[in-house]
Design an enzyme around this catalytic site. Structure first.
Site, PDB file in Angstrom:
ATOM      1  N   CYS A  28       0.844  -1.187   0.000  1.00 16.69           N
ATOM      2  CA  CYS A  28       0.000   0.000   0.000  1.00 16.69           C
ATOM      3  C   CYS A  28       0.882   1.241   0.000  1.00 16.69           C
ATOM      4  O   CYS A  28       1.894   1.302   0.709  1.00 16.69           O
ATOM      5  CB  CYS A  28      -0.894  -0.018   1.236  1.00 16.69           C
ATOM      6  SG  CYS A  28      -1.846   1.494   1.490  1.00 16.69           S
ATOM      7  N   CYS A  83       1.755  22.874   4.471  1.00 23.50           N
ATOM      8  CA  CYS A  83       1.961  21.428   4.454  1.00 23.50           C
ATOM      9  C   CYS A  83       3.169  21.058   3.604  1.00 23.50           C
ATOM     10  O   CYS A  83       3.360  19.888   3.264  1.00 23.50           O
ATOM     11  CB  CYS A  83       0.715  20.706   3.936  1.00 23.50           C
ATOM     12  SG  CYS A  83       0.215  21.192   2.271  1.00 23.50           S
ATOM     13  N   ASP A  93     -11.338  32.614   0.504  1.00 26.48           N
ATOM     14  CA  ASP A  93     -10.977  31.343  -0.109  1.00 26.48           C
ATOM     15  C   ASP A  93     -11.689  31.277  -1.457  1.00 26.48           C
ATOM     16  O   ASP A  93     -12.767  31.864  -1.620  1.00 26.48           O
ATOM     17  CB  ASP A  93     -11.410  30.167   0.776  1.00 26.48           C
ATOM     18  CG  ASP A  93     -10.710  28.871   0.422  1.00 26.48           C
ATOM     19  OD1 ASP A  93      -9.842  28.429   1.193  1.00 26.48           O
ATOM     20  OD2 ASP A  93     -11.024  28.279  -0.640  1.00 26.48           O
TER      21      ASP A  93
END
Length: 414
Positions: free
Chosen positions: A71, A372, A299
């Protein structure tokens, strides 16, 4: 052809790296100091498949999942936690050092473990392979096939039933013979599921999906954002507000991750009375900031902004002006930002170079960057510092346990 390689270090994507006269070779699932037998990876001359660990590192531990190694979801279950945590923090210090920040070791806090109860959202893939065998699970590592799974140890208990639901949806739509993406999010009302890739469906298929949603007690089932069945509003609480999620909404991967990032954002904004929240999403920062400050939120995701506007009606919150705006095409300019005491920006992985340039030209006293991607954060940080800001603190947050992904929050001040 089998080769024997000595692994020198772990790279940014979690692969072991062997230095050779022809250049670095990347071998997944290996660790520094190991001797590995490998064979070629077709189409990738700088990569190798791991065949066998001939000499294991003392840092190697047993993986917690039987799917590990096939995986593609986890890269580093086999690495002892202390070494894994040191490496993940180094992703941040090295990215900053590459952009010319001296003293990165002193700037960067210890890594915060924010796995918490586990992932509260997941995207399962479903397709038929070969002679029509249905597979539902996660993508294999850098390969075009799905690894079928029946459980996943990094998912939160709140996602209980998600895998069974994904299999049931895939089986119900199997006759369509189309690859599916099935996003499942844990909410306070139960599982919220959005299915993509099915193409147009007959009324009989849609009725079958609605029955399936009732059988599995889903809060909501949507297809490409259109409601198929809804038993209850899929909500999550952010601060003191309750948000009704749009279909397929983006959330931080773990509840603990959202809480850790939000606490850092609030601490860094301090006593600011007017705050900009750029790339605000459904409002994980804006709704908490509005407990003590007026917020200007923006946004480009229209459903997310609509959800934020509704949640902003919560009593005792200060005003939130939520605007739909593409901040890549039309960033807030320095003049628009001048009235704010602090700005928070949390862009996608590509960062926010244009918005960072406008911030660098503004008089805003405090800027908080959430990211991130250490590389694009370091680039945007360089823009801000070159514009007169001082980088005072960077905190890495690990909500993607066993992966090469790391969140970080950075504070800048004038």
């Amino acid at each position: 052809m089998i080769e024997r390689l000595e692994i020198a270090r772990v790279g940014r994507r979690g692969d072991g790296i062997a230095e050779t006269p022809a250049g670095p070779l990347y071998v997944p699932y290996t660790l520094p100091g190991e001797t590995a037998e490998v064979d070629p990876w077709p189409g990738h001359p700088d990569r190798r498949h791991l065949v066998k660990i001939e000499a294991a590192s003392p840092q190697r531990i047993a993986a917690i999942c039987p799917h590990f190694g096939t995986c593609g979801g986890c890269a580093l279950q086999h690495w002892a936690p202390a070494h894994y945590r040191d490496w993940k923090r180094r992703l941040v210090t090295e990215a900053l050092a590459e952009m010319g920040f001296t003293g990165a070791e002193e700037l960067v806090d210890p890594l915060i473990d924010a796995h918490g109860e586990g992932r509260r959202r997941a995207v399962f893939h479903a397709w038929r392979r070969g002679r029509g065998v249905l597979e539902v699970g996660f993508a294999a590592l850098r390969a075009h096939h799905v690894v079928a799974i029946d459980h996943c140890p990094v998912l939160a208990l709140s996602l209980k039933g998600a895998i069974e639901t994904a299999w049931a949806i895939a089986e119900a739509l199997a006759a369509e013979r189309k690859p599916l993406d099935i996003q499942v999010t844990a909410t306070e009302a139960g599982l919220d599921v959005d299915v993509r890739g099915s193409g147009p469906l007959t009324s009989a298929r849609i009725t079958a999906l609605a029955r399936l949603a009732e059988t599995h007690r889903l809060a909501r089932l949507t297809r490409h954002g259109e409601t198929v069945a809804q038993r209850a509003q899929p909500t999550v609480t952010m601060g003191g507000a309750r948000v009704v999620l749009p279909p397929g909404a983006f959330l931080q991967a773990t509840a603990a991750g959202e809480a850790a990032l939000a606490k850092l954002v609030l601490d860094h904004c301090g006593a600011a009375k007017s705050v900009g929240d750029l790339f605000a999403g459904v409002g994980p920062f804006a709704l908490r900031l509005a407990e003590s400050a007026k917020v200007m939120a923006a946004d480009q995701d229209a459903p997310a902004i609509a959800a934020l506007r509704d949640a902003a009606k919560t009593p005792r919150l200060k005003p939130i002006a939520a605007e739909r705006r593409d901040l890549f095409a039309r960033p807030f300019v320095a003049k628009e930002l001048a009235r704010l005491d602090a700005v928070v920006f949390d862009p996608p992985r590509q960062g926010a170079e244009m918005q960072a340039r406008e911030l660098a030209a503004s008089p805003v006293p405090i800027v908080v960057a959430v990211s991130c991607n250490p590389l694009t954060l370091a680039r945007d940080a360089r823009i801000l510092v070159d514009g007169g800001y001082r980088l005072t603190r960077v905190t890495p947050v690990d909500q993607f346990l066993y992966s090469a992904h790391v969140e970080l929050v950075a504070r800048f001040e004038r």
